[in-house]
Write an enzyme that holds these catalytic residues in place. Sequence first.
Site, short mmCIF file in Angstrom:
data_model
loop_
_atom_site.label_atom_id
_atom_site.label_comp_id
_atom_site.label_asym_id
_atom_site.label_seq_id
_atom_site.Cartn_x
_atom_site.Cartn_y
_atom_site.Cartn_z
N GLU A 173 0.84 -1.20 0.00
CA GLU A 173 0.00 0.00 0.00
C GLU A 173 0.88 1.26 0.00
OE1 GLU A 173 -3.25 -0.25 2.86
OE2 GLU A 173 -4.10 -1.93 1.77
N GLU A 297 -4.80 -8.74 -0.62
CA GLU A 297 -5.62 -8.47 0.57
C GLU A 297 -7.07 -8.37 0.13
OE1 GLU A 297 -4.42 -5.39 3.34
OE2 GLU A 297 -2.29 -5.85 3.01
O1 AHR Z 1 -5.20 -6.15 6.76
C1 AHR Z 1 -5.15 -5.00 7.55
C2 AHR Z 1 -4.50 -3.84 6.84
O2 AHR Z 1 -5.28 -3.46 5.75
C3 AHR Z 1 -3.15 -4.08 6.23
O3 AHR Z 1 -2.12 -3.96 7.15
C4 AHR Z 1 -3.04 -3.01 5.19
O4 AHR Z 1 -2.24 -3.37 4.11
C5 AHR Z 1 -4.49 -2.77 4.79
O5 AHR Z 1 -4.82 -1.44 4.78
#
Ligand code: AHR
Length: 493
Positions: A173, A297
């Site tokens: 991110e 994610e």
């Molecule tokens: O999964 C939780 C968080 O969500 C992670 O650390 C981040 O990459 C995302 O914003």
Amino acid sequence: MPCIFINTNRSVGTINPNIYGQFSEHLGRCIYQGLYVGEDSDIPNVNGMRVDVVNALKKIHIPVLRWPGGCFADTYHWRDGIGPQSQRKTIVNTNWGGVSEDNSFGTHEFMELARQLGCEAYFSGNVGSGTVQEFSDWVEYCNMGGVSPMASLRRENGREEPYNVKYWGIGNEAWGCGGNMRAEYYADLCRQYSTYLRNYSPEHKIFKIASGANVDDYHWTRTVLERAGHVIDAVSLHYYTLPHQDWQHKGSATDFTGEEYYTTLHKTLRMEELVENHSRIIKQFAGGRSIGLAVDEWGTWYDVEPGTNPGFLYQQNTMRDALVAAINLNIFNNHCDTVCMANIAQMVNVLQAMILTEGSRMVLTPTYHVFALYAAHQGAQQLESYAETSILNHDEQAVPTLHVSASCAADGKILVTVANLDSARAAEAKVMLGGVKASGVTGTVLTGPAAAHNTFAAPDTVTPQPLQATLTADGFTATLPACSVAAFTVTPQ
Ligand code: AHR
């Protein structure tokens, strides 16, 4: 009676097992307590890893595990987590609750976990607050088989052979917690970092994953592909399902209305549009190279359970989550020509978890059971499928009644996975198998009221049950209960 068509003559490709990947971050009780309790714990463990949790996870055949973050990755300095545990630095986990992190779980412990699970490691490297040298050294430490400073350091720490870690994420991110960068700036950094992430053996080439877009930031994907596409193997995408887009009031995991149930599923279905649009951009700007999309994610994100640390992201998991998992996995299967990996967030005790723990107790979630029902899709040939169904509701709550994917394994068995999104009505489904004659079919289903979930007091409220399926001349029929996820295994003649 709604019809589901499976065309056994058409496929977009092989379902990469890595689509069934998981994510484990130094966040809340995911690593500590959830997976790792240390060798001196009263909780049964092997080299510090919980026996109950590892045994349960082995049953769903985890192909790849991402670590150490998430946002944590861009604050993580891997040297803090090697060497004698008593001498490791205690730091503050600034992203997640400001708690102390004693670094007792580091590179060697993670690789021991991956060994016990039988999965590949996917390391997310620090670009936001690290250096090129630090990242480059980590790859050398893990993968150099000959003589070098980092290989010697690894040997001093007890590991002779290289770990041959294949998957490396270049930051996380980068548009947010990983440095608040512009796409243009990140693309240049990605080129620079990638240059120094070396291959140390021709048989074990590393696979580089660029930090990708948030949701529908197509400018990000395009910029990274245009400027750094020649130095990466995949680019990531992060998309979470929140019932309400307000981060202070996302909605409860267990206490939700019928409207919120459908809104959650409607938002989940957006994954298809995101995968298709990002994939189109990747193809357009890849310059003929094969670059994958790694949805590293995904999952539901609700308000934390009342009374728990807001920084720990601990949430319950219901049949609604089972449907969210089924929809996403169907989408990834059906787009396996571009989706090369996906990692649900997160494996234990955080967000849409497979397993919840409390002290020595453990409970399997409905999402865990969906991963079990879908496991045979891993490595199978995707088959084109189509569900001829009606649309329930309107606007932000509109969803199709049924959602499907199918595949054919090397032994010829066909797996059809279907979700019935209707929370009130069962569906009599007629599944037509074009191009194959079946000699047998077995079914398994996960079902219950939308808010049904497993607790430590009642761990088997939501568990898979056999489901009757009846062979017909051209396929089979079955009754899909309201709010259910079903898996049918067809044996061809
Ligand atoms: O999964 C939780 C968080 O969500 C992670 O650390 C981040 O990459 C995302 O914003």
